[in-house]
Design a protein around this motif. Sequence first.
Motif, PDB file in Angstrom:
ATOM      1  N   ALA A  84       0.905  -1.600  -0.006  1.00 50.73           N
ATOM      2  CA  ALA A  84       0.001   0.049  -0.470  1.00 50.73           C
ATOM      3  C   ALA A  84       1.200   1.303   0.138  1.00 50.73           C
ATOM      4  O   ALA A  84       0.368   2.719  -0.675  1.00 50.73           O
ATOM      5  N   ARG A  85       1.421   1.085   0.735  1.00 48.59           N
ATOM      6  CA  ARG A  85       3.072   2.108   0.607  1.00 48.59           C
ATOM      7  C   ARG A  85       3.606   2.324  -0.246  1.00 48.59           C
ATOM      8  O   ARG A  85       3.622   3.538  -1.302  1.00 48.59           O
TER       9      ARG A  85
ATOM     10  N   ARG B 144       1.180   4.014  -2.767  1.00 51.59           N
ATOM     11  CA  ARG B 144       1.291   5.317  -2.505  1.00 51.59           C
ATOM     12  C   ARG B 144       2.209   6.755  -3.598  1.00 51.59           C
ATOM     13  O   ARG B 144       1.455   7.433  -4.077  1.00 51.59           O
TER      14      ARG B 144
ATOM     15  N   ASP C 282       1.518   6.242  -6.774  1.00 50.05           N
ATOM     16  CA  ASP C 282       0.922   7.653  -7.469  1.00 50.05           C
ATOM     17  C   ASP C 282       1.322   8.805  -7.455  1.00 50.05           C
ATOM     18  O   ASP C 282       0.948   9.983  -7.896  1.00 50.05           O
ATOM     19  N   ARG C 283       1.975   9.059  -7.027  1.00 51.27           N
ATOM     20  CA  ARG C 283       2.315  10.566  -5.579  1.00 51.27           C
ATOM     21  C   ARG C 283       3.898  10.726  -6.902  1.00 51.27           C
ATOM     22  O   ARG C 283       3.798  11.867  -7.516  1.00 51.27           O
TER      23      ARG C 283
END
Length: 156
Positions: free
Chosen positions: A35-36, A39, A42-43
């Motif tokens: 999950a990290r 993210r 995505d960033r």
Amino acid sequence: MTGTSVNTVATIIQLTVAPVFLLAGIAGILNVLAARLARIVDRARSLEQDVPTANAEVQKAELQELAILDRRMTMAHWAIGLCTFAALLICVVVMVLFVAVLSELQFATPVSLLFIAAMISVTLGLLLFLAEVTIATRWVRVSEQFVTKGKPRYDR
């Protein structure tokens, strides 16, 4: 199955319960790491789209953030790899325990070494996770207009 073989299987299952719980714990860690990583990716994708059209000052800040995101992605990737490797080693431990008990071979040393390797791998993965989180928290700073001496400012 005879009484002896049922007892043998019951013994094997008892021996393998702890490693199976360890696998569940590692699966939880992998879920958090994945999950990290998602993210972070995505960033990074968002910033990559904005960099070409940003003014020079913003572009410089975004490129700096992209460099940090790249470092975080690398750490998260290695943490996932090490934890996955640890899970695979635990699976091998369970298989070797079954083979050892069913064949009545003495596999104490290989099982011990595999378990130690798994613990080293998961420890390194967790250390990388800690390093990635440390980088993330050092990079993100809350503006002083919202924080006073470490406490949130509430304007009513």
